[in-house]
Write a protein that holds these residues in place. Structure first.
Motif, PDB file in Angstrom:
ATOM      1  N   PHE B  30     -28.540  52.035  33.913  1.00 37.41           N
ATOM      2  CA  PHE B  30     -27.572  51.726  32.855  1.00 37.41           C
ATOM      3  C   PHE B  30     -27.652  52.796  31.765  1.00 37.41           C
ATOM      4  N   ILE B  33     -26.501  56.304  33.315  1.00 41.82           N
ATOM      5  CA  ILE B  33     -25.044  56.429  33.520  1.00 41.82           C
ATOM      6  C   ILE B  33     -24.341  56.588  32.172  1.00 41.82           C
ATOM      7  N   ASN B  34     -24.798  55.821  31.183  1.00 47.07           N
ATOM      8  CA  ASN B  34     -24.187  55.959  29.854  1.00 47.07           C
ATOM      9  C   ASN B  34     -24.403  57.362  29.297  1.00 47.07           C
ATOM     10  N   LYS B  36     -24.797  60.053  31.058  1.00 45.23           N
ATOM     11  CA  LYS B  36     -23.944  60.970  31.832  1.00 45.23           C
ATOM     12  C   LYS B  36     -22.508  60.922  31.306  1.00 45.23           C
ATOM     13  N   MET B  37     -22.062  59.719  30.980  1.00 46.90           N
ATOM     14  CA  MET B  37     -20.698  59.596  30.458  1.00 46.90           C
ATOM     15  C   MET B  37     -20.578  60.294  29.095  1.00 46.90           C
ATOM     16  N   ARG B  39     -22.343  62.802  28.153  1.00 47.81           N
ATOM     17  CA  ARG B  39     -22.374  64.248  28.423  1.00 47.81           C
ATOM     18  C   ARG B  39     -20.975  64.742  28.803  1.00 47.81           C
ATOM     19  N   MET B  40     -20.306  63.916  29.646  1.00 48.92           N
ATOM     20  CA  MET B  40     -18.951  64.283  30.055  1.00 48.92           C
ATOM     21  C   MET B  40     -18.021  64.372  28.844  1.00 48.92           C
ATOM     22  N   MET B  41     -18.203  63.422  27.918  1.00 48.45           N
ATOM     23  CA  MET B  41     -17.327  63.431  26.735  1.00 48.45           C
ATOM     24  C   MET B  41     -17.637  64.629  25.840  1.00 48.45           C
ATOM     25  N   LEU B  43     -18.633  67.544  26.960  1.00 50.40           N
ATOM     26  CA  LEU B  43     -17.992  68.677  27.643  1.00 50.40           C
ATOM     27  C   LEU B  43     -16.504  68.721  27.292  1.00 50.40           C
ATOM     28  N   GLU B  44     -15.924  67.516  27.277  1.00 52.99           N
ATOM     29  CA  GLU B  44     -14.500  67.379  26.972  1.00 52.99           C
ATOM     30  C   GLU B  44     -14.211  67.944  25.584  1.00 52.99           C
ATOM     31  N   HIS B  47     -14.435  71.755  25.725  1.00 52.21           N
ATOM     32  CA  HIS B  47     -13.370  72.473  26.426  1.00 52.21           C
ATOM     33  C   HIS B  47     -11.980  72.122  25.911  1.00 52.21           C
ATOM     34  N   HIS B  49      -9.305  69.394  23.371  1.00 55.13           N
ATOM     35  CA  HIS B  49      -9.116  68.895  22.006  1.00 55.13           C
ATOM     36  C   HIS B  49      -9.426  69.934  20.954  1.00 55.13           C
ATOM     37  N   LYS B  50      -9.294  71.195  21.287  1.00 52.73           N
ATOM     38  CA  LYS B  50      -9.709  72.184  20.305  1.00 52.73           C
ATOM     39  C   LYS B  50      -8.494  72.795  19.641  1.00 52.73           C
ATOM     40  N   ARG B  51      -8.736  73.371  18.508  1.00 50.48           N
ATOM     41  CA  ARG B  51      -7.662  74.086  17.845  1.00 50.48           C
ATOM     42  C   ARG B  51      -7.288  75.310  18.667  1.00 50.48           C
ATOM     43  N   ARG B  52      -5.998  75.552  18.770  1.00 47.03           N
ATOM     44  CA  ARG B  52      -5.581  76.734  19.522  1.00 47.03           C
ATOM     45  C   ARG B  52      -5.625  77.961  18.621  1.00 47.03           C
TER      46      ARG B  52
END
Lengths: 485, 52
Positions: B30, B33-34, B36-37, B39-41, B43-44, B47, B49-52
């Protein structure tokens, strides 16, 4: 002062509206237009559909929450966009709506906007397959009402089995072009678990019907996960679960029709077969909701704003190209209409540039492969990003600054495989990114450290946690915005 | 139609099934897995949601 209108109060629309209200001053209006008076946490419809949860546990009325948060709510369906205004009503952009409640049923009116987010979600296109759907010969869990009536039918089958009768269950997707294979997968493993829990599994034959080329494709071209010291395709993961649970399956299938007691199927290689059933839960394909669009003169410009499938065109690359030439850059980043910069789409309502899984057609040219999923977590992230960009535009920026490409976004999917706090399990899967990127991750297209899957009780606890957490968030209770999408 | 009996898919051993619902192990999973999730967020956020 600006007015932002959000069409739809599903995961994308509701998230957009909540963040717009949080970030915009009270001198700006946020208006939500939705034909339904309630919010539905759709991922938990699976549990309603097997009789584990009441419909009331997955829906709540929107009006009191919007009133408390000073969001205007119109219970109406959007009929047409007038992005240049109407010939009689002036140049201010408008959306034409038809009320479905609030004592004004059937009445039409124009609602002005400065910015509009199209988050209408899909039309459930049961009509694509003769006999498909609750009005026909099969069930669905796409809405809370559908799930509640599915539960009634499921429990009737259980009662028959308790009396010694054998029952045949057909579960899956009801058309070659469907999406949401993950939801169908979740439903079938939950159904199997419930039959075991109720002591009637030995009297049930279960068949899973899917348009996936291989099990475990899930509309994302499958994924590779680290498992037991190997990197294994999700096909192995899913087939293993089906083998363990004794679930038959038909892949590469298009449902041609659903008659009372039998589905008629054609597979990619042209094989036709009939699958008899006593209970069928088959998900429908999706299309856009059929919004029309008109210019200032009243000329129809629907094809400028919408793709032929009814979803709204945004900043994606819609040029037709073969699978081998698809790239992550094809996918939209800010979800802004190229035709009108104050129009955005979020969630299922945006037109994807192409599927994620390889497109396959049969000899007659019928597509039998999954459409791209964009529900749940991606919908919420897109909704929030669109809201953030609109806030910036209202404050004077000249273009959207924040991006939420599905090629730079991960997704977590916790598919319940049996709901019991001590003996239940769930398949927990995450992937990053959703759109495979073979330039960044040459071998598997995704980051293997963030792409994993495992089955266990912990996943079920996470699923329960997510159910309560996301309903709390959707009710906009104190601290709601701290809960991630 | 593919029948489970015809599948070449691996099946879990009794030991694997035991671990899937063994409470102390699942409490650990538990947590994992939390994480890992999360970590995924992360990474998100790195990569996207960033300013261009």
């Amino acid at each position: 002062m600006a007015r932002v209108v959000v069409l739809g109060a599903g995961i994308a629309g509701h998230t957009s509206a909540a963040f717009l209200r949080k970030w915009l001053g009270k001198d700006n209006d946020v208006v939500v237009i939705s034909p339904q008076p309630t919010y539905n946490w759709i991922p938990s419809n699976i549990w309603v559909g097997v009789g584990l949860m009441k419909k009331e546990a997955v829906v709540f009325p929107l009006a009191p929450i919007y009133e408390r948060r000073q969001i205007d709510f119109l219970q109406a369906k959007a009929v047409a966009l007038w992005p240049e205004g109407t010939p009689e009503g002036g140049a201010k952009p408008k959306v034409e709506v038809e009320y479905t409640g609030q004592g004004k049923d059937g009445r039409r009116e124009f609602v002005e906007y400065d910015f509009l987010i199209n988050a209408t979600g899909p039309k459930l296109n049961f009509a694509a397959t003769p006999g498909l759907g609750p009005e026909g010969n099969s069930h669905s869990v796409c809405t809370a009402d559908h799930a509640a009536s599915t539960s009634t039918a499921f429990l009737e089958s259980v009662e028959r089995m308790k009396k010694g009768e054998r029952q045949r269950f057909a579960v899956g997707v009801g058309h070659g072009g469907c999406t949401c294979e993950g939801a169908a997968f979740e439903y079938v493993v939950n159904l199997e678990f419930e039959l075991r829990s109720r002591g009637v599994r030995d009297k049930a034959d279960i068949t899973f019907i899917t348009n996936e080329y291989e099990l475990g494709d899930f509309g994302v071209d499958g994924l590779n996960i680290k498992m037991g010291g190997y990197v294994s395709p999700s096909k192995i993961f899913t087939e293993s679960l089906f083998a363990e649970r004794g679930i038959d399956f038909v892949t590469r299938a298009h449902v041609r029709s659903v008659d009372p007691g039998a589905t008629h199927i054609e597979t990619l290689d042209g094989t036709r077969m009939e699958i008899p059933f006593d209970f069928a839960m088959l998900l429908p394909p999706f299309t856009g909701v059929g919004l029309k669009a008109f210019d200032a003169t009243g000329a129809d410009i629907t094809d400028r704003l919408f793709a032929p499938n009814g979803f709204m065109k945004v900043d994606a690359d819609y040029a037709k190209k073969p699978y081998e030439e698809w790239t992550p850059a094809d996918w939209p980043r800010v979800y802004q209409s190229p035709a009108y910069p104050n129009l955005f789409a979020a969630g299922i309502a945006f037109a994807p540039p192409h599927p994620i899984s390889k497109v396959r057609t049969n000899d007659e040219g019928l597509m039998i492969s999954p459409a791209p999923p964009r529900t749940g977590m991606p919908s919420a992230v897109i909704g929030k990003t669109v809201a953030r960009n609109i806030v910036r535009l209202i404050r004077g920026e000249d273009k959207p600054l924040y991006t939420a490409s599905m090629a730079e976004m991960g997704a977590a999917c916790v598919a319940s495989a049996g709901a019991n706090p001590f003996s239940g399990t769930a398949a927990s899967m995450t992937m990053f990114p959703i759109i495979p990127d073979y330039q960044k991750y040459p071998q598997y297209g995704r980051d293997l450290n963030s792409t994993f899957g495992e089955i266990g009780l912990a996943g079920h606890w996470i699923k329960i946690l997510l159910h309560h957490m996301f309903l709390y968030k959707a009710k906009m209770k104190p601290g709601w915005s701290l809960i991630p999408e | 139609m593919n029948k489970p009996s015809h599948l070449q898919a691996p099946r879990p051993t009794r030991w694997t099934l035991f671990w899937r619902t063994f409470l102390p192990w699942q409490l650990w999973r538990f947590l994992v897995i939390n994480l890992k999730m999360l970590r995924m967020m992360r990474l998100e956020k790195k990569h996207g949601h960033k300013r261009r």
